[in-house]
Design a protein around this motif. Structure first.
Motif, PDB file in Angstrom:
ATOM      1  N   VAL A  36      19.747   8.658   5.712  1.00  0.00           N
ATOM      2  CA  VAL A  36      18.969   7.614   6.381  1.00  0.00           C
ATOM      3  C   VAL A  36      18.775   6.414   5.458  1.00  0.00           C
ATOM      4  O   VAL A  36      18.934   5.256   5.873  1.00  0.00           O
ATOM      5  CB  VAL A  36      17.612   8.171   6.855  1.00  0.00           C
ATOM      6  N   GLN A  37      18.436   6.665   4.207  1.00  0.00           N
ATOM      7  CA  GLN A  37      18.218   5.567   3.262  1.00  0.00           C
ATOM      8  C   GLN A  37      19.490   4.746   3.064  1.00  0.00           C
ATOM      9  O   GLN A  37      19.427   3.522   2.879  1.00  0.00           O
ATOM     10  CB  GLN A  37      17.726   6.127   1.926  1.00  0.00           C
ATOM     11  N   THR A  38      20.645   5.393   3.109  1.00  0.00           N
ATOM     12  CA  THR A  38      21.913   4.662   2.984  1.00  0.00           C
ATOM     13  C   THR A  38      22.087   3.695   4.145  1.00  0.00           C
ATOM     14  O   THR A  38      22.530   2.551   3.955  1.00  0.00           O
ATOM     15  CB  THR A  38      23.089   5.651   2.943  1.00  0.00           C
ATOM     16  N   GLN A  39      21.711   4.111   5.344  1.00  0.00           N
ATOM     17  CA  GLN A  39      21.794   3.222   6.508  1.00  0.00           C
ATOM     18  C   GLN A  39      20.806   2.066   6.396  1.00  0.00           C
ATOM     19  O   GLN A  39      21.119   0.932   6.779  1.00  0.00           O
ATOM     20  CB  GLN A  39      21.527   4.015   7.789  1.00  0.00           C
ATOM     21  N   ILE A  40      19.622   2.349   5.869  1.00  0.00           N
ATOM     22  CA  ILE A  40      18.628   1.281   5.708  1.00  0.00           C
ATOM     23  C   ILE A  40      19.117   0.245   4.700  1.00  0.00           C
ATOM     24  O   ILE A  40      19.014  -0.962   4.926  1.00  0.00           O
ATOM     25  CB  ILE A  40      17.274   1.876   5.277  1.00  0.00           C
ATOM     26  N   ARG A  41      19.674   0.721   3.590  1.00  0.00           N
ATOM     27  CA  ARG A  41      20.196  -0.215   2.582  1.00  0.00           C
ATOM     28  C   ARG A  41      21.329  -1.057   3.156  1.00  0.00           C
ATOM     29  O   ARG A  41      21.429  -2.254   2.869  1.00  0.00           O
ATOM     30  CB  ARG A  41      20.664   0.555   1.345  1.00  0.00           C
ATOM     31  N   ALA A  42      22.185  -0.426   3.980  1.00  0.00           N
ATOM     32  CA  ALA A  42      23.304  -1.168   4.574  1.00  0.00           C
ATOM     33  C   ALA A  42      22.817  -2.240   5.535  1.00  0.00           C
ATOM     34  O   ALA A  42      23.463  -3.291   5.689  1.00  0.00           O
ATOM     35  CB  ALA A  42      24.234  -0.198   5.300  1.00  0.00           C
ATOM     36  N   GLY A  76      -1.538  10.229  11.280  1.00  0.00           N
ATOM     37  CA  GLY A  76      -0.355  11.066  11.132  1.00  0.00           C
ATOM     38  C   GLY A  76       0.942  10.319  11.358  1.00  0.00           C
ATOM     39  O   GLY A  76       2.027  10.911  11.257  1.00  0.00           O
ATOM     40  N   ASP A  77       0.852   9.011  11.643  1.00  0.00           N
ATOM     41  CA  ASP A  77       2.056   8.211  11.841  1.00  0.00           C
ATOM     42  C   ASP A  77       2.857   8.114  10.547  1.00  0.00           C
ATOM     43  O   ASP A  77       2.289   8.101   9.446  1.00  0.00           O
ATOM     44  CB  ASP A  77       1.698   6.773  12.271  1.00  0.00           C
ATOM     45  N   LEU A  78       4.175   8.040  10.672  1.00  0.00           N
ATOM     46  CA  LEU A  78       5.021   7.728   9.531  1.00  0.00           C
ATOM     47  C   LEU A  78       5.149   6.219   9.439  1.00  0.00           C
ATOM     48  O   LEU A  78       5.342   5.537  10.453  1.00  0.00           O
ATOM     49  CB  LEU A  78       6.392   8.382   9.686  1.00  0.00           C
ATOM     50  N   LEU A  79       5.023   5.679   8.243  1.00  0.00           N
ATOM     51  CA  LEU A  79       5.009   4.240   8.016  1.00  0.00           C
ATOM     52  C   LEU A  79       6.248   3.858   7.230  1.00  0.00           C
ATOM     53  O   LEU A  79       6.378   4.190   6.056  1.00  0.00           O
ATOM     54  CB  LEU A  79       3.740   3.836   7.264  1.00  0.00           C
ATOM     55  N   LEU A  80       7.170   3.159   7.896  1.00  0.00           N
ATOM     56  CA  LEU A  80       8.440   2.778   7.287  1.00  0.00           C
ATOM     57  C   LEU A  80       8.396   1.310   6.890  1.00  0.00           C
ATOM     58  O   LEU A  80       8.146   0.440   7.731  1.00  0.00           O
ATOM     59  CB  LEU A  80       9.591   3.009   8.273  1.00  0.00           C
ATOM     60  N   CYS A  81       8.651   1.035   5.614  1.00  0.00           N
ATOM     61  CA  CYS A  81       8.664  -0.348   5.133  1.00  0.00           C
ATOM     62  C   CYS A  81       9.985  -1.004   5.540  1.00  0.00           C
ATOM     63  O   CYS A  81      11.067  -0.496   5.241  1.00  0.00           O
ATOM     64  CB  CYS A  81       8.509  -0.392   3.617  1.00  0.00           C
ATOM     65  N   GLY A  87      12.739   0.835   3.264  1.00  0.00           N
ATOM     66  CA  GLY A  87      13.046   2.249   3.187  1.00  0.00           C
ATOM     67  C   GLY A  87      11.942   3.119   2.621  1.00  0.00           C
ATOM     68  O   GLY A  87      12.008   4.345   2.724  1.00  0.00           O
ATOM     69  N   VAL A  88      10.920   2.514   2.017  1.00  0.00           N
ATOM     70  CA  VAL A  88       9.792   3.299   1.514  1.00  0.00           C
ATOM     71  C   VAL A  88       9.060   3.919   2.710  1.00  0.00           C
ATOM     72  O   VAL A  88       8.849   3.261   3.729  1.00  0.00           O
ATOM     73  CB  VAL A  88       8.828   2.429   0.686  1.00  0.00           C
ATOM     74  N   VAL A  89       8.685   5.186   2.587  1.00  0.00           N
ATOM     75  CA  VAL A  89       8.051   5.911   3.685  1.00  0.00           C
ATOM     76  C   VAL A  89       6.758   6.568   3.200  1.00  0.00           C
ATOM     77  O   VAL A  89       6.733   7.178   2.127  1.00  0.00           O
ATOM     78  CB  VAL A  89       8.975   7.002   4.258  1.00  0.00           C
ATOM     79  N   ASP A 126       0.818  -1.217   0.000  1.00  0.00           N
ATOM     80  CA  ASP A 126       0.000   0.000   0.000  1.00  0.00           C
ATOM     81  C   ASP A 126       0.849   1.263   0.000  1.00  0.00           C
ATOM     82  O   ASP A 126       0.350   2.352  -0.292  1.00  0.00           O
ATOM     83  CB  ASP A 126      -0.917   0.027   1.226  1.00  0.00           C
ATOM     84  N   LEU A 127       2.122   1.130   0.362  1.00  0.00           N
ATOM     85  CA  LEU A 127       2.980   2.307   0.484  1.00  0.00           C
ATOM     86  C   LEU A 127       3.440   2.783  -0.893  1.00  0.00           C
ATOM     87  O   LEU A 127       3.354   2.068  -1.871  1.00  0.00           O
ATOM     88  CB  LEU A 127       4.193   1.991   1.357  1.00  0.00           C
ATOM     89  N   GLY A 128       3.969   3.996  -0.909  1.00  0.00           N
ATOM     90  CA  GLY A 128       4.477   4.555  -2.167  1.00  0.00           C
ATOM     91  C   GLY A 128       4.024   5.986  -2.348  1.00  0.00           C
ATOM     92  O   GLY A 128       4.794   6.842  -2.769  1.00  0.00           O
ATOM     93  N   HIS A 129       2.749   6.259  -2.024  1.00  0.00           N
ATOM     94  CA  HIS A 129       2.265   7.638  -2.047  1.00  0.00           C
ATOM     95  C   HIS A 129       2.621   8.312  -0.727  1.00  0.00           C
ATOM     96  O   HIS A 129       2.842   7.652   0.283  1.00  0.00           O
ATOM     97  CB  HIS A 129       0.751   7.670  -2.264  1.00  0.00           C
ATOM     98  N   ARG A 130       2.644   9.638  -0.745  1.00  0.00           N
ATOM     99  CA  ARG A 130       3.005  10.347   0.492  1.00  0.00           C
ATOM    100  C   ARG A 130       2.009  10.045   1.612  1.00  0.00           C
ATOM    101  O   ARG A 130       2.398   9.788   2.748  1.00  0.00           O
ATOM    102  CB  ARG A 130       3.082  11.854   0.244  1.00  0.00           C
TER     103      ARG A 130
END
Length: 413
Positions: free
Chosen positions: A329-335, A276-281, A287-289, A246-250
Motif C-alpha cells: 500500500v505504501q508503495t502505491q501511495i508513494r507512486a 476508532g477511525d484510521l487517519l491517513l496522511c 502515507g503516515v497512518v 499530530d500523526l506518527g503514534h499508533r
C-alpha cells in the motif's frame, strides 16, 4: 566561570554582514551561495546542492566568504524548527557567498578569539535553546532578534585554552557522531525488518485472499474525503481537530490537539470522526497512518488527513491499520504522491489503492502476529532512540562544561 576567563558581547568581538540578493544591475557575476539547507546538524557545512545566482559584482566583492568566517542562519525554519545554526567556512575558494536568509560573522581579532571556538559557542546557544528565546515566528517564518543576538555574552578563555577545547571536543564529537550513526542505522534496520514482514503478509497470490480497491472496502458513510480546509485560530474548549503534524503514534488521543470554532466544521460532517477511525496522511508526509482513540468521537480532521472506516464484515479495523502501513500500500501511495514544496496525493488515487484482503475468519490470527511483530519493533525503537538521546545529552553536557571551563581529564579517559 573559570579563573582567568572573561566575557564580551558578540558584537564587540566580530563584524556582521547580511547576505546576497539577485542582481538587477550589471556587471553581474555568478556566485556560489550557502543557504540554510547547507547547514546541517551540529553546525556541519554541506556543499551538496549549492545554489548559484547572478549577483552584482560590487555586491559580491563585499560579501565574499573568507577562510574562518562563520555563516549564521538568521531567518527561515518554521513553528517547530528554530533558526540559529552556524557553520564554519574553511575553504580557500574565492567565489562563495551567503544567502539573504543568513549572515556572515567575521572575527575582529583572531589573536583574541579562535573562529572554531566561537563556532562551538554559537551552536551551543542553538542547541541549548538560547537562540529560540530571542526569535519570533509570527508570520510562520522564524527570525532572530539580531540586536539581542549580538548582545549575548561570549566566554573568552585564553587563546591557547580555546584551541585545546576545540581539539578535545573535535575528538569527542567524532566518537559521538559514530555512536549516533550506528544507533540510527540499527533503528532503520529494525524499521525495514518490520516493513518487510508486514509487506510479506499482504503480498499478492495468497490462497483465499481477494484484491479490492480501497473505496470498495469502506463503510457507506465513509466518503474518503479531505478534512477542514481552513480550521482557523485556536479556540479554548473548541472542537478538537487532528492535523498531519499530530500523526506518527499508533493512537491519537485528545491530549495536545488543537481546538477550533465548531462553526469551522460546518459542511465537513463527512469527515467527522466516530472513534476508532484510521487517519491517513495525504498531505506532507503522505502515507503516515494512525488510529483515532474512542474519545475522539465528534472531532474532525484538517485538509491533510482522510479518515477511513472499513466495512466490519470484510475488514477488522485493527487489521486495516496494518494493511495501510504495509509495503504494497505504501508503495502505491508513494507512486501517487506529487509536489515539490508540499507533497500530496489526490483523493481519487487514494480511493483506487489496491489491497489484498484475507478471509474474515483468518484476520484475528494475523492481527495477533502483526501486533507481536510491531511490539518487538517498538521495543527496538525505544532502545535505539534512548541511545540516540544519550548521545545528544552527553554531547550537550560536554559542550556546556567546556564553555564553562569545567572539563576534567576523567571525562576523556
Amino acid at each position: 566561570m573559570k579563573a582567568g576567563w572573561r566575557t564580551a558581547k558578540l558584537e564587540d568581538l566580530a563584524s556582521f554582514r547580511s547576505g546576497l540578493w539577485i542582481g538587477k544591475k550589471g556587471p553581474l557575476r555568478t556566485a556560489k551561495v550557502i543557504r540554510n539547507t547547507n547547514i546541517r546538524r551540529y553546525g556541519e557545512l554541506s556543499l551538496d546542492d549549492i545554489a548559484e545566482i547572478q549577483v552584482e559584482e560590487k555586491q559580491l566583492e563585499s560579501r565574499r566568504l573568507q577562510f574562518g568566517d562563520i555563516v549564521l542562519e538568521r531567518s527561515g525554519g518554521g513553528p517547530k524548527q528554530p533558526v540559529g545554526r552556524a557553520v564554519c567556512f574553511e575553504l580557500d575558494a574565492d567565489d562563495y557567498s551567503f544567502s539573504n536568509f543568513t549572515s556572515n560573522i567575521r572575527i575582529n581579532n583572531p589573536k583574541q578569539l579562535h573562529f572554531r571556538f566561537l563556532h562551538l559557542v554559537l551552536n551551543w546557544w542553538y542547541e541549548s535553546g538560547v537562540t529560540e528565546k530571542i526569535q519570533s515566528n509570527s508570520t510562520g517564518i522564524r527570525n532572530l532578534d539580531f540586536n539581542a543576538y549580538k548582545a549575548l555574552p561570549v566566554p573568552l578563555p585564553p587563546l591557547e585554552e580555546q584551541r585545546r577545547i576545540v581539539a578535545i571536543l573535535d575528538e569527542a564529537f567524532e566518537g559521538l557522531s559514530r555512536a549516533r550513526a550506528n544507533a540510527e542505522a540499527n533503528l532503520q534496520s529494525a524499521r525495514e525488518l518490520f516493513e518487510s514482514y508486514s509487506g510479506a503478509v499482504f503480498s499478492e497470490g495468497r490462497h483465499g485472499w481477494k484484491s479490492y480497491q480501497l473505496e470498495a472496502l469502506v463503510d457507506p458513510d465513509c466518503s474518503l474525503s479531505y478534512g477542514i480546509v481552513q480550521p482557523g485560530d485556536e479556540v479554548a474548549s473548541g472542537l478538537p481537530i487532528v492535523r498531519p503534524t499530530d500523526l506518527g503514534h499508533r493512537t491519537i488521543s485528545l491530549n495536545g490537539l488543537k481546538r477550533i470554532d465548531p462553526a469551522r466544521a460546518s459542511g465537513y460532517a463527512r469527515t467527522e470522526l466516530k472513534g476508532g477511525d484510521l487517519l491517513l496522511c495525504v498531505r506532507g508526509t503522505t502515507g503516515v497512518v494512525s488510529m483515532a482513540a474512542p474519545e475522539l468521537r465528534g472531532a474532525n480532521v484538517t485538509r491533510g488527513i482522510v479518515p477511513i472506516r472499513f466495512k466490519a464484515d470484510i475488514v477488522d479495523q485493527r487489521l486495516g491499520y496494518f494493511m495501510l502501513r504495509s509495503l504494497p500500500v505504501q508503495t502505491q501511495i508513494r507512486a501517487g504522491t506529487y509536489g515539490a514544496a508540499l507533497m500530496q496525493i489526490n483523493i481519487r488515487d487514494v480511493r483506487k489503492i489496491a489491497i489484498n484482503v484475507p478471509p474474515r475468519q483468518q484476520q484475528a490470527i494475523l492481527i495477533n502476529q502483526l501486533e507481536r511483530a510491531e511490539n518487538d519493533f517498538i521495543q527496538l525503537e525505544k532502545l535505539y532512540s534512548h541511545k540516540i538521546r544519550d548521545v545528544e545529552q552527553l554531547r550537550q553536557s560536554l559542550l556546556q562544561k567546556a564553555l564553562a571551563g569545567e572539563l576534567t581529564v576523567r571525562e576523556f579517559a
